[in-house]
Design an enzyme around this catalytic site. Structure first.
Site, PDB file in Angstrom:
ATOM      1  N   ARG A 524      52.316 -26.362 -23.576  1.00 20.61           N
ATOM      2  CA  ARG A 524      52.771 -27.006 -22.352  1.00 20.61           C
ATOM      3  C   ARG A 524      54.209 -27.479 -22.474  1.00 20.61           C
ATOM      4  O   ARG A 524      54.674 -27.809 -23.555  1.00 20.61           O
ATOM      5  CB  ARG A 524      51.895 -28.223 -22.035  1.00 20.61           C
ATOM      6  CG  ARG A 524      50.452 -27.841 -21.709  1.00 20.61           C
ATOM      7  CD  ARG A 524      49.652 -29.061 -21.353  1.00 20.61           C
ATOM      8  NE  ARG A 524      49.909 -30.114 -22.332  1.00 20.61           N
ATOM      9  CZ  ARG A 524      49.808 -31.404 -22.065  1.00 20.61           C
ATOM     10  NH1 ARG A 524      49.474 -31.810 -20.874  1.00 20.61           N
ATOM     11  NH2 ARG A 524      50.032 -32.279 -23.012  1.00 20.61           N
ATOM     12  N   SER A 585      51.864 -29.135 -33.734  1.00 22.78           N
ATOM     13  CA  SER A 585      50.683 -29.546 -34.489  1.00 22.78           C
ATOM     14  C   SER A 585      50.341 -28.560 -35.599  1.00 22.78           C
ATOM     15  O   SER A 585      49.264 -27.966 -35.616  1.00 22.78           O
ATOM     16  CB  SER A 585      49.498 -29.707 -33.539  1.00 22.78           C
ATOM     17  OG  SER A 585      49.895 -30.477 -32.442  1.00 22.78           O
ATOM     18  N   ASP A 639      50.787 -33.987 -33.561  1.00 24.69           N
ATOM     19  CA  ASP A 639      49.981 -34.493 -32.430  1.00 24.69           C
ATOM     20  C   ASP A 639      49.296 -35.823 -32.745  1.00 24.69           C
ATOM     21  O   ASP A 639      49.080 -36.647 -31.850  1.00 24.69           O
ATOM     22  CB  ASP A 639      48.974 -33.456 -31.929  1.00 24.69           C
ATOM     23  CG  ASP A 639      48.047 -32.943 -33.014  1.00 24.69           C
ATOM     24  OD1 ASP A 639      48.314 -33.234 -34.203  1.00 24.69           O
ATOM     25  OD2 ASP A 639      47.076 -32.241 -32.687  1.00 24.69           O
TER      26      ASP A 639
HETATM   27 MG    MG Z   1      45.068 -31.572 -29.024  1.00 25.88          MG
END
Ligand code: MG
Ligand code: ADP
Length: 895
Positions: A524, A585, A639
């Site tokens: 995103r 992440s 994250d």
């Molecule tokens: Mg996640």
């Protein structure tokens, strides 16, 4: 007059509907913890949680205490679907007076019957005397049962009144008496009521019977209820047979408006006036009496027997059930009626004979209709509580009324169908329910006990003791220390990566930021507006094609820049140069807030030329190639850190971030002086633990089970992320599936058969655990999940599946808690506090959507770290918001 009498004995359909409603209300009342003590319909739990499945096998002894007899049976089941058990039985008359004497004498007598019976039937076969012989005890009195083999007598009835039995465990009394006979190999394993026996005999292979009606001298019904509704027991999973004791329906007045004066007379003359009102309208012990009183009343009104003396009818009991049956079953003419009446000493006219026949038909018809009404209430209740639109069920029936009145079946079916059109019952006649059924109950109990032992054996390695968890906590702590220390960092399984984030938000952050989120389920791009009145965001999801995920690094980062450009155009942000926080992440060796070397790809990424490179630099180079100047990368964020920061904006005590989604990981604020891998001793730094890899050096080998090893071996990274593979969403479903396969192989599940579909790797998803474990979920929905996997499951399979899921998710939550306990305890020590109060920001679908994961996690954590007061805060879009906040905090700290 005769018409009026007949009308009073026929109950209109609307009235039956109302009665059915009352019955259902009373059933709920009997099951509810608050109201069961006052309930007339007692709804007694039987602790029978399964019906026969046809595999039951062996010799079973049954003792049945009857009105004036003791019956002993030896039933041999062959595991052939229970089609044709072998039975030997013997009947002993109860000695005069014993039913009013001492309890001990009664039980001694029963034990003597057993002893004598065994001597006669099995003495020839010496081998059997060695084996344990399970015994089922049919004891048709009201008991408060607390286990299958534990039942306190509530009160005697049927003329019994032995001393010293009420309030005692009758199973124990029988076992002691049997032991006195030196029959120590006989084990009383189950106590039951006769109705339950009927239900159990009607179940054979491939056809379960879940309702039974005994329409005999008395009347009663039992059915398999959803166990969680039986609030008077602790059992919450699966089903349990409930003995309704519906004979007492109406004792609170619910039947008053359908009582006739004849019913009142019968009740008054009985030895328990006012009690068992329903039974007195439908039990064959009373039907002859109702007819007798109707005839007396009609004679007084001169509607019948105008020319004969009816003095004989004044005597209680002269008009028997057999008379009634002989009269109603004689459809042709009245000669049989005349014969019966004459034998009784009456001289009936032709008209009398016809009218007596009408009265008898009305009384028996009413009894059948009332049984149908009760059945309709049971069926509708089952249908509703199983959350089904329609219910198909087998109904076992037994008793004098059923056997003696051919129209009973037709009335039972048609009237219950009218009252409960959504339900379809199929009648199964039972033969010798109490005897054979008791053997079945006993056999099922033994089958379940054996199965339970095996299930426990399979699941035992997955059940962690408190000591196991303390050990995991201690190991985690050790690995944390090793990971933080410069010298040992390389060999620690928990990498403890510095993030260069040294402050959590304080709420004064302001500005507009771009954020990227790469490495979660979606890629995103976001714009985050941080203002005095809070944070607002807009975002767009972009697809990263597999070809790009696994192509070259250049192509991957070019694609990312294309997405950013597209986003800035759409959001009208082309004119600005916005600071950008990059949630990335994957494990990185960070050397600055905006400098992070990729250690390894995970989660299906493998773009070439990236490992060992500075990811921020790769992104900046791509921007340069694309001549995009609308952004400035200021921070790279894991994250977990994003989650901590996002929650930290709302709660300053949030100094831990936790993810339990596809994978699992955690970060927390560590003292710089403890971080050996970064220069400097002042202040704090957030450490990305990368705890998913905990155990990769072998330190957790003792808790890995066979199932964990199989799951690990089938992943793309065997031997890696071992802790994660015990906890996170990507693996739990697969662990459950492995257990199901082993249990099926052991014949504990699915009758030993497993569909090819369920043999497919990863077909059992972790979201299924969430569904299956939902408290109070109707078994039908568990069945539906299994049906989708092309499995045909019994309700017991569903119950066991739930247990497997619970075991796996509980272990995951406990292990996660052990890890967190190490973290919070370390923070408490770091700060020299007796009590630490801290908040954990959490993200991840497993944590958020699983019905018990968070509760189990928090409970275990409280237990393992009692000096830490830990609250949990769900992060809303932590990766996006968090990345922006890191960028913001960085610029605040820089100023
Ligand atoms: Mg996640
Ligand atoms: P990520 O960790 O990739 O950022 P999520 O936090 O959304 O993404 O976690 C996705 C994982 O959550 C899925 O891989 C799946 O295993 C698990 N999951 C999805 N739905 C549920 C559910 N209803 N209950 C438990 N786990 C779920």
């Amino acid at each position: 007059q005769i018409q009026r009498a007949l009308r009073s004995l026929s109950i209109p359909l609307e009235r039956l509907h109302i009665m059915k409603g009352h019955m259902m209300q009373d059933m709920c009342k009997g099951l509810s913890r608050q109201t069961h003590a006052q309930a007339k319909v007692r709804m007694l739990p039987t602790y029978i949680c399964s019906t026969p499945n046809g595999t039951e096998k062996g010799d079973f002894l049954v003792v049945e205490l009857c009105q004036s007899q003791v019956r002993t049976l030896l039933v041999t089941l062959y595991g052939d679907g229970n089609m044709s058990p072998n039975m030997v039985y013997k009947i002993f008359d109860l000695p005069e007076g014993i039913t009013q004497g001492e309890g001990e004498a009664l039980f001694d007598f029963i034990a003597q019957c057993v002893s004598q019976f065994l001597a006669e039937t099995v003495s020839s076969d010496n081998s059997k005397a060695e084996e344990r012989l399970p015994l089922g005890f049919v004891f048709p009195f009201s008991c408060r049962q607390t286990q299958l083999d534990k039942a306190e007598l509530l009160y005697w009835s049927k003329g019994f009144s032995c001393s010293d039995v009420v309030g005692k465990d009758v199973v124990q009394l029988l076992q002691s008496a049997i032991n006195k006979q030196e029959l120590c190999h006989v084990d009383v394993v189950a106590l039951m009521n006769d109705t339950v026996g009927t239900m159990m005999t009607c179940s054979t292979e491939g056809r379960t019977c879940e309702v039974a009606i005994v329409a005999d001298k008395g009347s009663n019904c039992c059915f398999m209820a959803e166990a969680y509704l039986v609030e008077t027991t602790d059992e919450t999973s699966g089903r349990m047979c409930v003995n309704t004791e519906w004979g007492c329906f109406g004792d609170d007045g619910a039947l008053n408006d359908v009582f006739t004066p004849y019913d009142e007379c019968v009740d008054v003359e009985s030895n328990n006036p006012g009690e068992k009102r329903f039974e007195k309208m439908v039990g064959t012990l009373y039907l002859g009496e109702i007819v007798r009183h109707a005839l007396i009343a009609l004679t007084a009104e001169k509607a019948i027997f105008t020319d004969t003396n009816i003095a004989v009818l004044k005597e209680k009991g002269v008009f028997t059930m057999q008379h009634v049956l002989d009269i109603v079953n004689n459809e042709e003419g009245t000669s049989e009626v005349r014969r019966i009446l004459e034998v009784l000493g009456l001289q009936p006219s032709e008209r009398d004979c016809g009218r007596v026949q009408q009265v008898c038909r009305a009384v028996v018809g009413r009894a059948s209709t009332l049984h149908a009404t009760g059945l309709a209430a049971i069926l509708s209740y089952m249908c509703q509580t199983r959350d089904m639109e329609t219910l198909m069920v087998n109904v076992g029936v037994e008793g004098e009324l059923f056997a003696g009145y051919p129209r009973f079946e037709e009335i039972l079916m048609s009237v219950s169908r009218l009252l409960s059109p959504e339900c379809m019952g199929t009648l199964l006649p039972s033969k010798d329910g109490s005897g054979r059924g008791a053997a079945m109950v006993t056999a099922v109990a033994l089958r379940l006990a054996a199965q339970r032992r095996e299930v426990n054996e399979v699941l035992a390695p997955l059940r962690l003791s408190r000591a196991d968890l303390e050990k995991v906590q201690a190991l985690m702590r050790e690995e944390m220390d090793r990971g933080l220390c410069k010298e040992t960092n390389a060999s620690a399984s928990v990498r403890m990566l510095p993030t260069y984030v040294s402050h959590t938000p304080d709420g004064t952050e302001r500005g507009d930021f771009l954020a990227l989120d790469l490495g979660g389920t979606n890629f995103r791009v976001l714009v985050v507006h941080v203002a005095e009145d809070g944070i607002t965001m807009a975002s767009e999801i972009y697809v990263i094609p597999v070809a790009i995920m696994q192509g070259t690094g250049e192509a991957l980062f070019d694609h990312i820049i294309d997405c950013i450009i597209d986003f800035q155009m759409k959001q009208n942000l082309v004119a600005d140069i916005l600071p950008l926080g990059f949630t990335f992440s994957f494990p990185c060796q960070q050397v600055g807030l905006d400098k992070a070397l990729l250690l390894t790809w995970t989660k299906g990424f493998s773009a070439s030329g990236c490992v060992g490179q500075d990811v921020v630099q790769l992104l900046r180079e791509a921007a340069r190639r694309k001549q995009h100047a609308g952004m400035e990368v200021v921070a790279l964020v894991n994250d977990t850190v994003g989650t901590m920061m996002a929650c930290g904006y709302d709660d300053p005590k949030c100094e831990i971030g936790l993810i339990v989604g596809t994978g699992t990981n955690a970060c927390y604020m560590e003292e710089m002086r403890n971080v050996g891998t970064v220069e400097g001793d002042q202040g704090l730094m957030c450490i990305n633990m990368e705890w998913g890899a905990f155990g990769d050096n072998g330190c957790l080998d003792h808790i890995f089970t066979h199932f964990d090893k199989v799951v690990d071996e089938s992943t793309i990274n065997p031997g890696k992320q071992r802790f994660e593979k015990l906890i996170s969403g990507m693996y739990l479903g697969e662990i459950v599936r492995q257990i199901l396969m082993v249990m099926t192989e052991k014949q504990l599940l699915f009758q030993g058969k497993i569909s090819p579909k369920l043999q497919t790797r990863n077909i059992f998803q972790t979201k299924f655990l969430s569904t299956v474990e939902l408290n109070g979920l109707p078994l039908r929905q568990i069945r539906a999940i299994l049906n989708e996997l092309e499995m045909d499951a019994s309700f017991e399979d569903c119950v066991l599946l739930r247990e497997v899921c619970q075991t796996v998710s509980l272990r995951a939550a406990q292990l996660c808690a052990a890890g967190l306990a190490a973290v919070v305890e370390k923070m408490r020590e770091n700060r020299g506090l007796d009590q630490l109060s801290v908040t954990v920001g959490v993200d991840g679908t497993l944590y958020k959507l699983h019905p018990c994961f968070s509760d189990n996690l928090q409970k275990t954590l409280k237990d393992l770290a009692p000096n830490c007061d830990v609250s949990f805060m769900l992060s809303e879009d932590g990766s996006g918001k968090g990345a922006a906040l890191v960028a913001a905090v960085a610029s605040r700290a820089a100023n």
